[in-house]
Design a protein around this motif. Structure first.
Motif, PDB file in Angstrom:
ATOM      1  N   UNK A   1       0.843  -1.197   0.000  1.00  0.00           N
ATOM      2  CA  UNK A   1       0.000   0.000   0.000  1.00  0.00           C
ATOM      3  C   UNK A   1       0.880   1.250   0.000  1.00  0.00           C
ATOM      4  N   UNK A   2       0.540   2.224  -0.822  1.00  0.00           N
ATOM      5  CA  UNK A   2       1.282   3.478  -0.855  1.00  0.00           C
ATOM      6  C   UNK A   2       0.966   4.309   0.383  1.00  0.00           C
ATOM      7  N   UNK A   3       1.970   5.088   0.799  1.00  0.00           N
ATOM      8  CA  UNK A   3       1.832   5.906   2.004  1.00  0.00           C
ATOM      9  C   UNK A   3       1.969   7.379   1.663  1.00  0.00           C
ATOM     10  N   UNK A   4       1.090   8.201   2.239  1.00  0.00           N
ATOM     11  CA  UNK A   4       1.156   9.650   2.078  1.00  0.00           C
ATOM     12  C   UNK A   4       1.313  10.281   3.451  1.00  0.00           C
ATOM     13  N   UNK A  10      -4.709  17.754   9.944  1.00  0.00           N
ATOM     14  CA  UNK A  10      -5.817  17.454  10.844  1.00  0.00           C
ATOM     15  C   UNK A  10      -7.058  18.298  10.603  1.00  0.00           C
ATOM     16  N   UNK A  11      -6.942  19.335   9.770  1.00  0.00           N
ATOM     17  CA  UNK A  11      -8.093  20.198   9.536  1.00  0.00           C
ATOM     18  C   UNK A  11      -7.967  20.845   8.164  1.00  0.00           C
ATOM     19  N   UNK A  12      -9.033  21.514   7.741  1.00  0.00           N
ATOM     20  CA  UNK A  12      -9.015  22.285   6.513  1.00  0.00           C
ATOM     21  C   UNK A  12      -8.631  21.487   5.288  1.00  0.00           C
ATOM     22  N   UNK A  13      -7.806  22.075   4.439  1.00  0.00           N
ATOM     23  CA  UNK A  13      -7.374  21.424   3.210  1.00  0.00           C
ATOM     24  C   UNK A  13      -6.620  20.137   3.515  1.00  0.00           C
ATOM     25  N   UNK A  14      -5.782  20.145   4.543  1.00  0.00           N
ATOM     26  CA  UNK A  14      -5.019  18.943   4.880  1.00  0.00           C
ATOM     27  C   UNK A  14      -5.913  17.771   5.209  1.00  0.00           C
ATOM     28  N   UNK A  15      -6.959  18.027   5.969  1.00  0.00           N
ATOM     29  CA  UNK A  15      -7.880  16.946   6.314  1.00  0.00           C
ATOM     30  C   UNK A  15      -8.640  16.455   5.085  1.00  0.00           C
ATOM     31  N   UNK A  16      -9.039  17.369   4.211  1.00  0.00           N
ATOM     32  CA  UNK A  16      -9.690  16.963   2.959  1.00  0.00           C
ATOM     33  C   UNK A  16      -8.748  16.099   2.133  1.00  0.00           C
ATOM     34  N   UNK A  17      -7.461  16.451   2.128  1.00  0.00           N
ATOM     35  CA  UNK A  17      -6.477  15.621   1.439  1.00  0.00           C
ATOM     36  C   UNK A  17      -6.428  14.222   2.042  1.00  0.00           C
ATOM     37  N   UNK A  18      -6.431  14.142   3.377  1.00  0.00           N
ATOM     38  CA  UNK A  18      -6.383  12.843   4.029  1.00  0.00           C
ATOM     39  C   UNK A  18      -7.524  11.944   3.602  1.00  0.00           C
ATOM     40  N   UNK A  19      -8.720  12.481   3.604  1.00  0.00           N
ATOM     41  CA  UNK A  19      -9.878  11.689   3.193  1.00  0.00           C
ATOM     42  C   UNK A  19      -9.776  11.275   1.718  1.00  0.00           C
ATOM     43  N   UNK A  20      -9.294  12.195   0.884  1.00  0.00           N
ATOM     44  CA  UNK A  20      -9.185  11.892  -0.543  1.00  0.00           C
ATOM     45  C   UNK A  20      -8.136  10.811  -0.801  1.00  0.00           C
ATOM     46  N   UNK A  22      -7.132   8.553   1.389  1.00  0.00           N
ATOM     47  CA  UNK A  22      -7.668   7.310   1.937  1.00  0.00           C
ATOM     48  C   UNK A  22      -8.616   6.653   0.927  1.00  0.00           C
ATOM     49  N   UNK A  23      -9.487   7.450   0.310  1.00  0.00           N
ATOM     50  CA  UNK A  23     -10.418   6.911  -0.688  1.00  0.00           C
ATOM     51  C   UNK A  23      -9.679   6.338  -1.892  1.00  0.00           C
ATOM     52  N   UNK A  24      -8.471   6.882  -2.157  1.00  0.00           N
ATOM     53  CA  UNK A  24      -7.676   6.402  -3.288  1.00  0.00           C
ATOM     54  C   UNK A  24      -6.826   5.193  -2.922  1.00  0.00           C
ATOM     55  N   UNK A  25      -6.952   4.710  -1.688  1.00  0.00           N
ATOM     56  CA  UNK A  25      -6.253   3.491  -1.284  1.00  0.00           C
ATOM     57  C   UNK A  25      -4.914   3.692  -0.611  1.00  0.00           C
ATOM     58  N   UNK A 220      -4.343  14.436  -4.930  1.00  0.00           N
ATOM     59  CA  UNK A 220      -4.381  13.000  -5.225  1.00  0.00           C
ATOM     60  C   UNK A 220      -3.923  12.735  -6.647  1.00  0.00           C
ATOM     61  N   UNK A 221      -4.358  13.564  -7.587  1.00  0.00           N
ATOM     62  CA  UNK A 221      -3.907  13.380  -8.968  1.00  0.00           C
ATOM     63  C   UNK A 221      -2.392  13.520  -9.071  1.00  0.00           C
ATOM     64  N   UNK A 222      -1.833  14.549  -8.451  1.00  0.00           N
ATOM     65  CA  UNK A 222      -0.391  14.768  -8.540  1.00  0.00           C
ATOM     66  C   UNK A 222       0.400  13.650  -7.864  1.00  0.00           C
ATOM     67  N   UNK A 223      -0.208  12.973  -6.901  1.00  0.00           N
ATOM     68  CA  UNK A 223       0.455  11.856  -6.255  1.00  0.00           C
ATOM     69  C   UNK A 223       0.233  10.518  -6.939  1.00  0.00           C
ATOM     70  N   UNK A 224      -0.524  10.519  -8.030  1.00  0.00           N
ATOM     71  CA  UNK A 224      -0.893   9.275  -8.701  1.00  0.00           C
ATOM     72  C   UNK A 224      -0.003   8.984  -9.903  1.00  0.00           C
TER      73      UNK A 224
END
Length: 261
Positions: A1-4, A10-20, A22-25, A220-224
């Motif tokens: 599994x890839x790690x980010x 923990x909040x704001x844009x960073x938290x939205x990134x975390x959820x995104x 996670x959804x991408x695996x 997520x796109x840039x990390x893919x």
């Protein structure tokens, strides 16, 4: 599994990134100074309370990692809202430290892990303030321009090792933190909050703010693997900022304005 790893995750844009991510695996690691916000993050995430502008804290976190596929250097603060002659040196230094030095430290300790794997992606959260000047926000704009210079240099240094580096430049992002920016600018300029808001929106061709999810989707796109040949790029996610109006202010938002992270 890839790690980010996401700083100020923990909040704001960073938290939205975390959820995104996670959804991408991805396996999600977040670093933040705010213990309460970290505690509210999903239990499945690896959560670390650190000051992202403190080298000892940052080194200690990376010493635990072993593997890192994607770094989102997202920590930042708004800094003071004032004309340059009223900006205190300590406030300038704190803004530059958290924003620019925080990104530098994250990249410094991420690079050896990625070099050993001969792959990786580093995404720095800058701002449209890193593309245009920003009246009454000199420390913030200077730090965000510096982050783009850092990213361009990292892309050249790390590209031979299969590591890509890019910068996302959010515009004005809907949410409580942007409300703080609007209210401070209104006070500094002798305007109403609604007038400042209108200036931000009018500065984009889409006449709107963006949402944290818009920034997270780009990260997520840039990390893919779909972005495997995208490096050294400054990508604005801002509804297309036009030439800023010096009276109302440019369409430049803040990414993760936490007190010290």
């Amino acid at each position: 599994m890839k790690r980010v790893l996401i700083t100020a995750g923990a909040s704001g844009i960073g938290r939205a990134m975390g959820h995104a991510f996670e959804a991408a695996g991805f396996e999600v690691w977040v670093a933040d100074l705010d213990a309460a916000a970290l505690g509210d993050c999903p239990d499945i995430w690896a959560k670390h309370q650190i000051d992202c502008a403190d080298e000892g804290d940052v080194k200690g976190l990376f010493d635990q990692m072993g593997q890192l596929d994607v770094l989102c250097a997202n920590a930042g603060i708004a800094g003071p809202t004032a004309l340059i002659e009223h900006v205190e040196l300590d406030a300038w230094r704190q803004c530059v430290s958290v924003n620019l030095e925080g990104a530098f430290l994250a990249a410094k300790y991420a690079s050896p892990l990625m070099k050993s794997a001969k792959k990786g992606a580093i995404t720095i959260t800058s701002s449209t303030a890193g593309i245009y000047g920003y009246p009454n926000r000199a420390p913030y704009a200077a730090a965000k321009w510096g982050m783009i210079g850092l990213m361009k240099t990292l892309a050249m240094e790390l590209g031979p090792f299969g590591i890509r580096c890019n910068a996302i430049c959010p515009g004005a992002v809907e949410g409580p933190r942007m409300e703080g920016v609007l209210n401070r600018e209104a006070a500094a300029k002798g305007m109403s909050r609604d007038e400042v808001y209108a200036g931000y929106a009018a500065g984009t061709s889409m006449r709107s703010f963006v949402e944290a999810q818009d920034i997270a989707d780009m990260a997520v796109f840039l990390g893919s693997d779909g972005a495997r040949r995208v490096s050294g790029q400054v990508i604005a996610v801002d509804g297309h900022t036009e030439n800023p109006d010096p009276k109302l202010g440019p369409s430049s938002g803040s990414e993760a304005e936490v007190p010290n992270d």
